[in-house]
Write an enzyme that holds these catalytic residues in place. Structure first.
Site, short mmCIF file in Angstrom:
data_model
loop_
_atom_site.label_atom_id
_atom_site.label_comp_id
_atom_site.label_asym_id
_atom_site.label_seq_id
_atom_site.Cartn_x
_atom_site.Cartn_y
_atom_site.Cartn_z
N SER A 76 0.61 -1.40 -0.25
CA SER A 76 0.28 -0.39 -0.26
C SER A 76 1.27 1.28 0.03
CB SER A 76 -0.63 0.22 1.27
OG SER A 76 -0.42 -0.13 2.94
N GLU A 93 -0.39 -12.24 -1.04
CA GLU A 93 -0.40 -12.76 -2.33
C GLU A 93 0.80 -13.38 -3.24
OE1 GLU A 93 -1.01 -8.63 -3.82
OE2 GLU A 93 -3.15 -8.33 -2.24
N LYS A 150 14.15 -13.49 -12.19
CA LYS A 150 12.92 -13.86 -13.85
C LYS A 150 13.18 -12.42 -14.17
CE LYS A 150 8.52 -16.28 -12.98
NZ LYS A 150 8.11 -17.02 -14.09
#
Length: 286
Positions: free
Chosen positions: A156, A222, A260
């Site tokens: 956030s 998440e 990645k």
């Protein structure tokens, strides 16, 4: 999945409206929803009807068209003058003098057959009406267009500077995203909504910052869900965006994530958004 009734409720969000219900004569257990809308700047009225599934859809449409004046008269109970607070209004202005635009929208749970449509078209022309039918085809196409293609996971504290610009930028490129401010409504179950968003989207944008890495709450949850999705689907789901973090910091958080290919926010907002768009919109797995 969103229903046609829900689209009736949320379409035309900028219009002022008066809503009321009518009992469906052919089925007393169902109600027709009626909305008299008024476009704020043109001060013109239009009518919207939601007709639940029944065997007499055409007859109901015709009956509603025969009572247009009554529906418009009901809207006169609301007195509205649109415009900015400092506007100077002269002459006949306000909802009392708003003209009917001749636009009528029917939201129909039962699709009309070609013969019914021809008949309704004739009635519309005889009454000088512009009728728009929104049935199950509209429902399917609308759902496809609005279905998010990517989930944006962020801390956030990175919302204003990074997450929001990315979400807005992708939306402007006609790439719908699951982003909490866009996708969550008051009363939604947070966990269920997030899990649903992750499952239904093709890609997940992870905004990897020091804030993200240090967050052991929702962002960690998440990330675990997104990583699991990638394993199960056996595809490249994660699109990392690094924000002021080093390879070592990312490696400490997740060795797999460090392996990645990532975008770096220091490349510039426009560059990052365009690269994300290409990775999402032109994903060969879609």
């Amino acid at each position: 999945m969103v229903t046609l009734k829900e689209y009736f409720t949320k379409d035309f969000p900028t219009a002022m409206s008066l809503d009321f219900n009518l009992q469906l004569i052919h089925d007393l257990s169902k109600e027709i929803l009626v909305r008299v809308g008024m476009e704020a700047y043109s001060d013109s009225k239009f009518l919207i009807f939601y007709i639940p599934g029944n065997e007499h859809t055409l007859q109901v449409c015709l009956e509603l068209l025969n009572n247009i004046d009554d529906f418009l008269a009901r809207s006169n109970t609301i007195k509205v003058t649109s415009g900015f607070i400092s506007d100077i209004h002269l002459g006949n202005v306000g909802s009392d003098f708003a003209a009917f635009s001749n636009k009528v929208y029917f939201y129909l749970d039962n699709n009309l057959n070609p013969t019914d449509l021809v008949h309704l078209d004739g009635i519309a022309k005889s009454k000088n009406l512009a009728i728009t039918i929104r049935d199950n085809t509209y429902l399917t196409k609308k759902s496809e267009v609005e279905k998010p293609l990517a989930f944006i996971s962020h801390d956030s504290r990175d919302k204003k500077q990074v997450a929001l610009p990315i979400a807005i930028g992708l939306q402007r490129l006609l790439c719908p995203v699951w982003y909490d401010e866009f996708s969550l409504q008051v009363g939604d179950n947070l966990r269920e909504s997030i899990e649903k968003g992750i499952k239904e989207t093709k890609k997940c944008v992870l905004i990897i910052s020091k804030n993200f890495i240090s967050n052991s709450g929702w962002t960690k949850t998440e990330f675990d869900s997104v990583f699991t999705k990638e394993i199960i689907e056996k595809s490249n789901v994660i699109l990392p965006v690094w924000v002021d973090v080093s390879p070592a910091e990312v490696y400490d958080y997740s060795p797999s994530l460090a392996n990645k290919m990532a975008l770096n926010w220091s490349q510039g907002e426009e560059k990052v958004i365009n690269e994300l768009y290409r990775a999402i919109a032109f994903d060969k797995a879609q």
